[in-house]
Design an enzyme around this catalytic site. Structure first.
Site, PDB file in Angstrom:
ATOM      1  CE  LYS A 143      -2.248  -1.302   4.022  1.00 33.05           C
ATOM      2  NZ  LYS A 143      -1.091  -2.152   4.209  1.00 33.05           N
ATOM      3  NE  ARG A 199       6.278  -1.388  10.969  1.00 33.45           N
ATOM      4  CZ  ARG A 199       5.703  -0.992  10.361  1.00 33.45           C
ATOM      5  NH1 ARG A 199       5.656  -0.302   8.735  1.00 33.45           N
ATOM      6  NH2 ARG A 199       4.421  -1.599  10.693  1.00 33.45           N
ATOM      7  NE  ARG A 248       2.100  -5.100  11.805  1.00 26.85           N
ATOM      8  CZ  ARG A 248       3.102  -4.947  10.595  1.00 26.85           C
ATOM      9  NH1 ARG A 248       4.345  -5.374  10.807  1.00 26.85           N
ATOM     10  NH2 ARG A 248       2.959  -4.718   9.544  1.00 26.85           N
ATOM     11  NE  ARG A 300      -3.996  -1.619   9.969  1.00 21.93           N
ATOM     12  CZ  ARG A 300      -3.240  -1.067   9.179  1.00 21.93           C
ATOM     13  NH1 ARG A 300      -2.525   0.479   9.222  1.00 21.93           N
ATOM     14  NH2 ARG A 300      -1.709  -1.943  10.129  1.00 21.93           N
ATOM     15  NE  ARG A 327       7.586  -3.675   5.755  1.00 16.79           N
ATOM     16  CZ  ARG A 327       6.242  -2.665   5.420  1.00 16.79           C
ATOM     17  NH1 ARG A 327       5.115  -2.458   4.674  1.00 16.79           N
ATOM     18  NH2 ARG A 327       5.178  -3.178   7.046  1.00 16.79           N
TER      19      ARG A 327
END
Ligand code: AMP
Length: 215
Positions: free
Chosen positions: A13, A162, A173, A88, A127
């Site tokens: 996104k 992260r 998640r 969300r 990531r």
């Protein structure tokens, strides 16, 4: 353009939003970026959001709507916006609908980016994100590493994994996404706003969105 980008964490996104900003100057609004910035700055919002984020849980709807009500009325949104990571939950989508009606703003499209779960897991574990709250550039140790290992190309700050991108938090998640966010697909289908995009390339996704926006 006024676009909502839907999709699981890691669907791309943010990447698509950044590319779309270059088309007509619409701004990217990422609630995740806003919240991470607040956590690092140690603001009241950051203190309230931090524990939820670290666990991979959603931050309460009331906090998010407080942020978005203000953000959507800032002058840079006049040219358009790309909502990345918001709404969300169904209550957020309902509240956004009311807010946009109040502001007299019409959405162009809700683009749902579909990516297979295997690919999502692969992307999220590799990531890396720049720690600088003003930058938050994203890298991938396999497909898009920085020039110097561990250092952001854009601002020279460290890039890190992260807190919510450990294997455990990622799995949580994704469960949260399936439970709370995936129902938005039907919500926007019923509103007649949904466009499903599953092109493997960013270019394919961008073209599909622009085709719909430009009618
Ligand atoms: P993201 O960068 O979009 O994956 O967001 C990172 C984290 O911020 C999420 O796992 C949530 O804890 C929180 N967050 C971001 N956007 C929202 C939202 N619209 N509603 C609730 N929590 C959010």
């Amino acid at each position: 353009m006024r676009v909502i980008l839907l999709g699981a964490p890691g669907a791309g996104k943010g990447t698509i939003a950044k590319l779309l900003t270059q088309v007509d100057g619409s701004v990217q609004i990422s609630t995740g970026d806003i919240l991470r910035g607040a956590v690092q700055a140690g603001t009241e919002l950051g203190k309230q959001a931090e524990a939820f984020m670290k666990a991979g849980d959603l931050v309460p709807d009331a906090l998010i709507m407080g942020i978005m009500e203000t953000r959507l009325q800032e002058p840079d949104c006049a040219k358009g916006f790309l909502l990345d990571g918001f709404p969300r939950t169904i209550p957020q989508a309902e509240a956004l609908k009311t807010l946009l009606n109040k502001l007299g703003i019409q959405l162009d499209v809700v683009a749902n980016i579909e990516v297979p779960r295997e690919e999502i897991l692969n992307r999220l574990t590799t990531r890396r994100t720049c720690v600088n709250p003003q930058c938050q550039a994203i890298y991938n140790v396999r497909s898009q590493p920085p020039k110097v290992e561990g250092v952001c190309d854009k601002c020279g700050n460290p890039i890190v994994q992260r807190d919510d991108e450990t294997a455990e938090a990622i799995s949580h998640r994704l469960d949260t996404y399936n439970q709370k966010t995936a129902p938005l697909i039907d919500f926007y289908r019923q509103e007649g706003m949904l466009l499903t995009v599953d092109s493997p390339s960013s270019e394919g996704i961008i073209n599909a969105i622009l085709e719909r926006v430009n009618g």
